[in-house]
Design a protein around this motif. Sequence first.
Motif: not given
Length: 454
Positions: A272-279, A287-295, A312-322
Amino acid sequence: MSTKIVVLAAGKGTRMKSAKPKVLHCLAGTQLLQHVLNNVAGLNPETVFTVIGHGAEQVVSEIGDAVTFVTQEQQLGTGHAVQQVVPNIDDADRIVIAYGDVPLTRPETFASLLACVDSNSIGLLTVHLQDPTGYGRIVRDEQGQVRCIVEEKDANDAQKAITEVNTGMLAAEGKVLKALLADLDNNNAQGEYYLTDIFAKAVTQGIAVKTVNPSAEWEVAGVNSRIQLAELERVAQANIAQSLMANGVTLADPARIDVRGTLETGSDVFIDVNCVFEGEVSLADDVVIGPNCVLKNATLGEGVVLQANTVIEDATVGAGAKVGPFARLRPGTALSEQTHVGNFVEIKNATVGTGSKVNHLSYVGDTDIGAETNIGAGTITCNYDGANKHRTVMGDKVFIGSNSSLVAPVQIGDGATVGAGSVITRDVEAEQLAITRAKQKVITGWQRPRKPAK
Ligand code: UD1
Ligand code: CA
């Protein structure tokens, strides 16, 4: 016959108005110079020489060992800069010259430039500009052959009207280049040793100048100011958005995503809009990323759903998580499959087992949570005693009632229950109920204080 690259990066970059050398300013999260190094890497060069001068120490310490640095003590011109590398050039080498402040040249363009080179010809990258002001002009003869390059400051009116300009990028055989560089002079308007003077000399020696053009102007656009940097940033982001979509990602708006590093994506990802992906960020299929997320430096498994405003920073998220909305996963967090992390939850340096839930208003730090455990609203792991951090360890199928504090170090066994509002300071064994809340008192007929009558 080996390929060697010479990257010119000794200039000061005055117009950036910065303490930082120009080539260390970042575009899409990567330094300008590093972009150039990445772009030429496809040529499999034996050595990449980078000519540095202004801010040399900073450049060396940030860019590291991937290149061979050559210092140009005084910036006496582009020709003088290349002359500094001559002792490292062998006759049989093929040399490509690039600029450290031109970050978006496609590897294919460098390859086509290199393909022009043999013992009788030099490759030159030129571009036609609507407004050629400031650039060296490409002067051709009646047959259309390149005769020379004239710098703006040395050009007459007829030459100034030429719209084909020098990008600065060229390729030549080592032997040819060394011979042409041998007797440059600085008899020109700027008193500099111009690299561009090698072309007129080449022509008199019967060496052909073969020109190639970039696919778009942005490939050869340099950064001289923060305004140009911002303009190129938009180009870089648009290119990244295009390639994400080409790889099967749906973007709600390709103009509203920023990738400052590498974003790997599976199929049918939605952003979705306004997401920032770093590193380094990796998103598995669906995967579905909502608006204004920073990863930043995050790995998300298949089908993960991030709701709006998740960080989210330096983290892992398993399949199917919300996760989210308004959730924060800090460094060292690993959520297993099918976990839920809800609004206003902060998790740091913690593992959350399969199917476990932390849905509302909680702080979970330095903690291990087993599978299918439920952490009630407002739960706090008290991990810090003012001097040291301590761990909280919970088993499977634990139930923590709302508004509980777990004072670490503390362990809660499998299937244990903590009553709402408890402050837990001692370990709780498997299947036990622990409850520390004060007993409820009831006073019948209690009169609330009233305001005095006026
Ligand atoms: C140069 C070209 C011009 C071309 C333009 C494209 C010459 C004489 N002119 O002009 O034809 O149209 O680039 O942008 O080559 N540098 C050094 N050491 C020096 C001087 C420059 O390393 O002594 C580096 C700079 O850091 C920069 C690059 O070389 O990365 C170009 O230098 P710059 O002064 O910007 O060249 P222009 O005068 O713009
Ligand atoms: Ca100059």
